[in-house]
Design an enzyme around this catalytic site. Structure first.
Site, PDB file in Angstrom:
ATOM      1  CG  HIS A  72      53.418  16.961  81.945  1.00  0.00           C
ATOM      2  ND1 HIS A  72      52.946  17.349  80.651  1.00  0.00           N
ATOM      3  CD2 HIS A  72      53.816  15.561  81.515  1.00  0.00           C
ATOM      4  CE1 HIS A  72      53.031  16.572  79.769  1.00  0.00           C
ATOM      5  NE2 HIS A  72      53.427  15.231  80.098  1.00  0.00           N
ATOM      6  CE1 TYR A 201      45.432  25.293  78.365  1.00  0.00           C
ATOM      7  CE2 TYR A 201      47.711  24.752  79.368  1.00  0.00           C
ATOM      8  CZ  TYR A 201      46.111  24.492  79.270  1.00  0.00           C
ATOM      9  OH  TYR A 201      45.520  23.838  80.081  1.00  0.00           O
ATOM     10  N   PRO A 293      36.901  24.616  79.273  1.00  0.00           N
ATOM     11  CG  PRO A 293      37.312  23.470  77.204  1.00  0.00           C
ATOM     12  CD  PRO A 293      36.464  24.279  77.721  1.00  0.00           C
ATOM     13  CE  LYS A 297      42.509  24.202  87.790  1.00  0.00           C
ATOM     14  NZ  LYS A 297      43.434  23.234  87.977  1.00  0.00           N
ATOM     15  CE1 TYR A 385      46.295  24.181  83.349  1.00  0.00           C
ATOM     16  CE2 TYR A 385      47.835  22.470  84.036  1.00  0.00           C
ATOM     17  CZ  TYR A 385      47.137  23.129  82.984  1.00  0.00           C
ATOM     18  OH  TYR A 385      46.828  22.355  81.772  1.00  0.00           O
TER      19      TYR A 385
END
Ligand code: RFL
Ligand code: PHB
Length: 391
Positions: A72, A201, A293, A297, A385
């Protein structure tokens, strides 16, 4: 039995450590409480940082990951009924994340370890560690009813948050930092094609929701719930309805529905135990730290720890001294705290807090607006990220 490094726990941390040590010619044996089937079927993390993928590939266990992992280049933050794409690759000089189930990574590492002749004692009972304050380290346990002892130079405590290793260190020798969040995640795995090509998200007044995936046929979804939430109150219909409501957009986005094949509730906490070493016992992964979560990570941090530990042990056995072992805890903790900060920040920005006043909610929305409209704001999220550089 005798070995160089006795490892407690066959999760990602213990298995990757054994694998890296094996490649460096350092002997190890793993002692695991659960069965191989249980460990390989546990549905957990799904997002691998670029550094985790690179380590799998460079160390010869990246075949299936390269074939089946979903690369991604971006993710979506959704709030106020609109989606905003964060172009992770563009913002980080081409770096990516890969969607690949933790259980698949565990399978790959277990297969590689067993093929290399490595020993893993699954279904071990009464696991206890001894002698790590002196030079007489040992792991004692029962395997198929028989008492066993593994004497070793070092013990690696890779036995997760509820394991025995951290609990065996005198409490006066550890400093604990902790925050428990007033919510949890209800997670499902559904046999249906993902409704989006990328992870979403979503911030919503009803609570946070997350859309992820495992394959072109499997969707992974989470919704914020109460910490003591009873799954019995959540019929499949109620779960789908709630998810649809939390992903709603002004242009009528639809979530695909399908059979739910797994359900679970996960609590949320931030936790660090310092230092990550006591005598010849070294803690790695969830045994030493937990992150909520929301930043994806935990698994990546566990892998970063054991990469560092494997190098330090390799240096020790090659006669290059113990400086890296001595620095292990401090080097890992620098990364751990940056990841703690990021995971806390993502969690705070995206969840609904019961005690939030209207000001708090507007500030959250302003934060989301900033991160999705400022290149510098987005770049900070993206850099963390995809994974901070490995030391
Ligand atoms: P693990 O995986 O918990 O493995 C520890 C192993 O030790 C065994 N064990 C013992 N063995 C012998 N004797 C004892 N006394 C023992 N006690 C325990 C256990 O059976 C187990 O096999 O720890 P490790 O290796 O440090 O790995 C950490 C990761 O599993 C964890 O951080 C991640 O799953 C967290 N996480 C995520 N991390 C990510 O990087 N990306 C994600 O997208 C992500 N999503 C998640 C997550 C964790 C979740 N849950 C369920 C906590 C999503 C969820 C829902
Ligand atoms: C997952 O795919 O399970 C997942 C994705 C992103 C997260 C946590 C979990 O932040």
């Amino acid at each position: 039995m005798r070995t160089q490094v006795g490892i407690v726990g066959a999760g990602p941390a213990g298995l990757m450590l054994a694998h890296l040590l094996g490649r460096a010619g350092v002997e190890s044996i793993i002692v695991e409480a659960k069965s191989r089937k249980h460990v390989e079927e546990r549905v957990r993390a799904g997002v691998l940082e670029q550094g985790t993928v690179d380590l799998m590939v460079e160390s010869g266990v990246g075949g299936r990951l390269r074939d089946q992992g979903l690369v991604h280049r971006g993710l979506e933050l959704r709030f106020g009924g609109r989606g905003h794409r964060i172009d992770l690759s563009d913002l980080t000089g081409g770096r990516t994340i890969t969607i690949y189930g933790q259980n698949e990574l565990v399978k790959d590492l277990t297969d590689a370890r067993i093929a290399a002749g490595g020993e893993i004692f699954f279904e071990s009972d009464e696991v206890a560690i001894h002698g790590f304050e002196s030079d007489a380290s040992a792991i004692r346990f029962r395997s198929r009813g028989e008492p066993r002892e593994i004497r070793c130079d070092f013990i690696a405590g890779c036995d997760g948050f509820h394991g025995v290793c951290r609990a065996s260190i005198p409490s006066a020798a550890l400093k604990i930092y902790e925050r428990v969040y007033p919510f949890a995640w209800l997670g499902i795995l559904a046999a249906v094609a993902p409704s989006s090509d990328e992870v979403i998200y979503s911030h919503h007044e009803r609570g946070f929701a997350l859309h992820s995936m495992r394959s072109p046929e499997l969707t992974r979804l989470y919704l914020q719930c109460a910490p003591e939430e009873d799954l019995a109150n959540w019929s499949d219909d109620r779960i789908w309805g709630e998810l649809q409501a939390r992903f709603e957009t002004i242009d009528g986005w639809r979530l695909r529905r399908g059979p739910i094949v797994q359900k679970g509730v996960t609590g949320m906490r931030s936790f660090v135990a310092e230092p990550m070493r006591y005598g010849s016992l070294y803690l790695a992964g969830d045994a030493a730290h937990i992150v909520p979560p929301t930043g994806a990570k935990g698994l990546n941090l566990a892998i970063a720890d054991v990469r560092c530990l494997a190098r330090a042990l390799d240096a020790h056995y090659r006669g290059r001294g113990d400086a890296m072992l001595d620095e292990y805890s401090a080097v890992c903790l620098r990364r751990v705290w940056k990841v703690q900060r990021f995971s806390w920040w993502m969690t705070s920005m995206l969840h609904r807090f019961e005690d939030a006043n209207p000001f708090d909610v507007r500030r959250q929305l302003a934060e989301l607006d900033y991160v999705t409209s400022s290149r510098i704001g987005a770049q900070s999220l993206a850099e963390n990220y995809v994974g901070l550089p490995l030391d």
